[in-house]
Design an enzyme around this catalytic site. Structure first.
Site, PDB file in Angstrom:
ATOM      1  N   HIS A   1       0.810  -1.220   0.000  1.00 11.07           N
ATOM      2  CA  HIS A   1       0.000   0.000   0.000  1.00 11.07           C
ATOM      3  C   HIS A   1       0.839   1.263   0.000  1.00 11.07           C
ATOM      4  O   HIS A   1       0.700   2.137   0.879  1.00 11.07           O
ATOM      5  CB  HIS A   1      -0.977  -0.001   1.184  1.00 11.07           C
TER       6      HIS A   1
ATOM      7  N   HIS B   1      -1.791   1.924  12.785  1.00 11.21           N
ATOM      8  CA  HIS B   1      -1.398   1.254  11.533  1.00 11.21           C
ATOM      9  C   HIS B   1      -1.910  -0.188  11.627  1.00 11.21           C
ATOM     10  O   HIS B   1      -3.102  -0.414  11.862  1.00 11.21           O
ATOM     11  CB  HIS B   1       0.129   1.387  11.395  1.00 11.21           C
TER      12      HIS B   1
ATOM     13  N   MET C   1     -11.109   2.381  16.339  1.00  7.07           N
ATOM     14  CA  MET C   1     -10.166   1.604  15.519  1.00  7.07           C
ATOM     15  C   MET C   1     -10.874   0.995  14.303  1.00  7.07           C
ATOM     16  O   MET C   1     -12.036   0.589  14.387  1.00  7.07           O
ATOM     17  CB  MET C   1      -9.540   0.491  16.373  1.00  7.07           C
TER      18      MET C   1
ATOM     19  N   PHE D   1     -11.465   2.654  11.545  1.00 11.57           N
ATOM     20  CA  PHE D   1     -12.110   3.707  10.739  1.00 11.57           C
ATOM     21  C   PHE D   1     -11.110   4.797  10.396  1.00 11.57           C
ATOM     22  O   PHE D   1     -10.226   5.109  11.189  1.00 11.57           O
ATOM     23  CB  PHE D   1     -13.290   4.321  11.509  1.00 11.57           C
TER      24      PHE D   1
ATOM     25  N   HIS E   1      -8.636   6.813   7.259  1.00 11.09           N
ATOM     26  CA  HIS E   1      -7.442   6.425   6.499  1.00 11.09           C
ATOM     27  C   HIS E   1      -6.750   7.679   6.009  1.00 11.09           C
ATOM     28  O   HIS E   1      -7.412   8.645   5.641  1.00 11.09           O
ATOM     29  CB  HIS E   1      -7.833   5.543   5.300  1.00 11.09           C
TER      30      HIS E   1
ATOM     31  N   ARG F   1     -10.405  -1.635  -0.619  1.00  8.99           N
ATOM     32  CA  ARG F   1     -10.229  -3.074  -0.347  1.00  8.99           C
ATOM     33  C   ARG F   1     -11.352  -3.637   0.518  1.00  8.99           C
ATOM     34  O   ARG F   1     -11.522  -4.851   0.624  1.00  8.99           O
ATOM     35  CB  ARG F   1      -8.876  -3.304   0.349  1.00  8.99           C
TER      36      ARG F   1
ATOM     37  N   ASP G   1      -8.708  -3.016   8.095  1.00  7.46           N
ATOM     38  CA  ASP G   1      -8.591  -3.713   9.381  1.00  7.46           C
ATOM     39  C   ASP G   1      -9.957  -3.998  10.007  1.00  7.46           C
ATOM     40  O   ASP G   1     -10.065  -4.865  10.878  1.00  7.46           O
ATOM     41  CB  ASP G   1      -7.743  -2.873  10.352  1.00  7.46           C
TER      42      ASP G   1
HETATM   43  N1  COA Z   1     -12.257   7.617  15.027  1.00  2.15           N
HETATM   44  C1  COA Z   1     -12.665   8.847  15.399  1.00  2.15           C
HETATM   45  N2  COA Z   1     -12.254   9.977  14.792  1.00  2.15           N
HETATM   46  C2  COA Z   1     -11.364   9.851  13.793  1.00  2.15           C
HETATM   47  C3  COA Z   1     -10.885   8.615  13.373  1.00  2.15           C
HETATM   48  C4  COA Z   1     -11.366   7.472  14.024  1.00  2.15           C
HETATM   49  N3  COA Z   1     -10.958   6.265  13.669  1.00  2.15           N
HETATM   50  N4  COA Z   1     -10.032   8.777  12.341  1.00  2.15           N
HETATM   51  C5  COA Z   1      -9.961  10.094  12.134  1.00  2.15           C
HETATM   52  N5  COA Z   1     -10.763  10.733  13.005  1.00  2.15           N
HETATM   53  C6  COA Z   1     -10.976  12.165  13.082  1.00  2.15           C
HETATM   54  C7  COA Z   1      -9.817  12.808  13.843  1.00  2.15           C
HETATM   55  O1  COA Z   1     -10.065  12.863  15.239  1.00  2.15           O
HETATM   56  C8  COA Z   1      -9.769  14.169  13.206  1.00  2.15           C
HETATM   57  O2  COA Z   1     -10.807  14.944  13.738  1.00  2.15           O
HETATM   58  P1  COA Z   1     -10.562  16.511  14.003  1.00  2.15           P
HETATM   59  O3  COA Z   1     -10.280  17.098  12.650  1.00  2.15           O
HETATM   60  O4  COA Z   1     -11.840  16.932  14.606  1.00  2.15           O
HETATM   61  O5  COA Z   1      -9.390  16.579  14.920  1.00  2.15           O
HETATM   62  C9  COA Z   1     -10.107  13.884  11.745  1.00  2.15           C
HETATM   63  O6  COA Z   1     -10.903  12.698  11.775  1.00  2.15           O
HETATM   64  C10 COA Z   1      -8.875  13.662  10.888  1.00  2.15           C
HETATM   65  O7  COA Z   1      -8.151  12.589  11.478  1.00  2.15           O
HETATM   66  P2  COA Z   1      -6.579  12.438  11.466  1.00  2.15           P
HETATM   67  O8  COA Z   1      -6.174  11.531  12.576  1.00  2.15           O
HETATM   68  O9  COA Z   1      -5.928  13.788  11.424  1.00  2.15           O
HETATM   69  O10 COA Z   1      -6.379  11.743  10.066  1.00  2.15           O
HETATM   70  P3  COA Z   1      -5.078  11.032   9.638  1.00  2.15           P
HETATM   71  O11 COA Z   1      -5.111  10.987   8.175  1.00  2.15           O
HETATM   72  O12 COA Z   1      -3.897  11.602  10.292  1.00  2.15           O
HETATM   73  O13 COA Z   1      -5.262   9.586  10.304  1.00  2.15           O
HETATM   74  C11 COA Z   1      -5.658   7.382  10.735  1.00  2.15           C
HETATM   75  C12 COA Z   1      -5.540   8.450   9.667  1.00  2.15           C
HETATM   76  C13 COA Z   1      -5.783   6.041  10.056  1.00  2.15           C
HETATM   77  C14 COA Z   1      -4.392   7.377  11.623  1.00  2.15           C
HETATM   78  C15 COA Z   1      -6.868   7.657  11.620  1.00  2.15           C
HETATM   79  O14 COA Z   1      -8.022   7.678  10.821  1.00  2.15           O
HETATM   80  C16 COA Z   1      -7.000   6.681  12.739  1.00  2.15           C
HETATM   81  O15 COA Z   1      -6.374   6.845  13.797  1.00  2.15           O
HETATM   82  N6  COA Z   1      -7.834   5.601  12.572  1.00  2.15           N
HETATM   83  C17 COA Z   1      -7.986   4.585  13.584  1.00  2.15           C
HETATM   84  C18 COA Z   1      -6.843   3.590  13.533  1.00  2.15           C
HETATM   85  C19 COA Z   1      -6.907   2.701  12.329  1.00  2.15           C
HETATM   86  O16 COA Z   1      -7.943   2.148  12.010  1.00  2.15           O
HETATM   87  N7  COA Z   1      -5.759   2.538  11.699  1.00  2.15           N
HETATM   88  C20 COA Z   1      -5.626   1.702  10.518  1.00  2.15           C
HETATM   89  C21 COA Z   1      -5.359   2.545   9.319  1.00  2.15           C
HETATM   90  S1  COA Z   1      -5.359   1.591   7.853  1.00  2.15           S
END
Ligand code: COA
Length: 380
Positions: free
Chosen positions: A193, A228, A263, A265, A267, A276, A319
């Site tokens: 990816h 991640h 967790m 949700f 990306h 996917r 995930d």
């Molecule tokens: N649950 C709740 N809120 C979420 C969220 C989640 N899973 N993912 C993003 N958000 C919110 C953030 O709090 C943020 O809100 P804000 O603007 O009010 O502060 C906004 O959405 C943007 O999120 P951000 O964390 O800045 O996006 P990112 O691109 O940096 O992060 C991830 C991407 C994947 C790290 C993030 O979505 C996440 O932590 N997801 C949960 C872990 C996960 O499933 N990881 C696997 C990735 S494949």
């Protein structure tokens, strides 16, 4: 950042390198028009279910799908490299059960590097190293799940294909056709990816002139985190704790009010859905349909997905369906992220080879926010 900005002392800080294009790659891309992930140009949903994980591994490493002979050659090399060197197996068995299986996998990659017999530099030597690691990681992951269950390891069986052998070593039995297909598809979907955090970690290490095992050791460490790869394990916490869909709403209210991330949700790349997910979801449905537990998981998953879309505008990532799918296949929850490693090692090592082929040291700048220059105080 322009030179002008840097000289004026106002560098543009791109936190998390979000949106930064750090280099070129020909391994994979999220196609802008379709939103689909492409491995070497092929849509991943088309590969999943129609090509074996071995074929996809070949594609990721070599850039083209294999001929019959090329596939047989790769498969033979993989089947004959599955055994762990005895000192590696013994060292892994001596690790405390209090550590996470990802710690065992990370240690295993490092130990395998120390015991590696492939010598020399260049892409051919690295291809050997990549195939050797790819062949041995399922043996590591399976032995660790069994050790935690108090069971002796099941030795690799060279008469079985990659995925079947992996499942057999983990569970001590052959998978049903349904489980085998779902596991195989998940390995295809997880394989690669782009410049995700673990792949980027591998490329950073490679860019210093370091070796493939060091790069993959770093990548495993990066994948472990719940933002991640660790998310596929983390999603099980709510699937385990929520008895049914009616509990989803109040639970989500509490989580979001506390500022927690849910967790599975969101990306960094996909903002309107992970391409996917629909594929994996179909295989999860097939696994879930026949049992009460499966139907409960699916009902909780559907309700939470709907609620996250309505309340946060967020969609599930891969995930989210793989966590419950691995659970229904009979894997223990701490084994989920190690399964991700078994797949993603293909993408990592392809990137290591790509980085080496056209290397530039990865060494960004930082914007300093600490104290200004000051005189050292005298000693009292
Ligand atoms: N649950 C709740 N809120 C979420 C969220 C989640 N899973 N993912 C993003 N958000 C919110 C953030 O709090 C943020 O809100 P804000 O603007 O009010 O502060 C906004 O959405 C943007 O999120 P951000 O964390 O800045 O996006 P990112 O691109 O940096 O992060 C991830 C991407 C994947 C790290 C993030 O979505 C996440 O932590 N997801 C949960 C872990 C996960 O499933 N990881 C696997 C990735 S494949």
């Amino acid at each position: 950042m322009s030179m002008g900005e840097r000289q004026a002392g106002k560098p543009e800080v791109v936190r998390g390198l979000a949106g930064v294009v750090a280099d070129t790659t020909s391994v994979s891309v999220v196609d802008e028009a379709s939103g689909q992930l492409l491995y070497r140009g092929y849509p991943v949903p088309d590969l999943a279910g129609s090509r074996s994980f071995e074929e996809v591994a070949y594609l990721i490493w070599q850039g083209e799908l294999p001929s019959h002979e090329q596939l047989a050659e790769l498969s033979n090399a993989e089947r004959s490299a599955r055994e762990l060197p005895r000192p590696v197996a013994e060292a892994l068995r001596s690790l405390p059960l209090s550590c996470h299986p990802m710690d065992v996998v990370r240690t295993a990659v490092s130990l395998l590097g120390a015991h590696a017999t492939t010598t020399g530099e260049g892409p051919e030597a690295d291809r050997h190293r990549a195939i050797s690691l790819w062949a041995k990681l399922p043996t590591v992951v399976a032995a660790e799940q069994r050790r935690r269950r108090g069971l002796a390891p099941v030795p690799p069986d060279p008469s079985l294909g990659f995925t079947e052998n992996f499942f057999h070593m983990c569970q001590g039995e052959m998978p049903s056709a349904e489980v085998l297909q779902a596991l195989e598809v998940s390995l295809v979907l997880y394989a690669e990816h782009g410049f995700n955090a673990s792949t980027f970690a591998a490329r950073v290490v490679t860019s210093t002139g370091s070796d493939l095992y060091s790069a993959v050791t770093a990548a495993v460490g990066a994948l472990k985190g719940p933002l991640h790869g660790g998310a596929n394990e983390a999603v099980m916490a709510f699937f385990d704790n929520l008895g049914g869909p009616e509990e989803v709403g109040p639970w989500l209210d509490r989580e979001l009010a506390a500022g927690a991330k849910v967790m599975g949700f969101g990306h960094r790349v996909y903002k309107s859905g992970d391409s996917r997910v629909p594929t994996m979801r179909r295989y999860l449905e097939a696994l879930a349909a026949s049992t009460e537990e499966g139907r409960r998981l699916l009902a909780v998953a559907d309700r939470l997905e709907q609620a996250m879309r309505e309340r946060k505008g967020l969609y599930p990532n891969l995930d989210y369906p793989t966590g419950p799918a691995y659970h229904l296949m009979g894997f223990d929850t701490p084994t989920f992220t190690p399964i991700f490693v078994v797949s993603r090692v293909t993408g990592w090592t392809a990137h290591v080879m790509e980085q080496k082929a056209n290397n530039a040291l990865i060494r960004p700048l930082s914007a300093y926010v600490g104290p200004g220059r000051r005189a050292l105080p005298g000693r009292h």
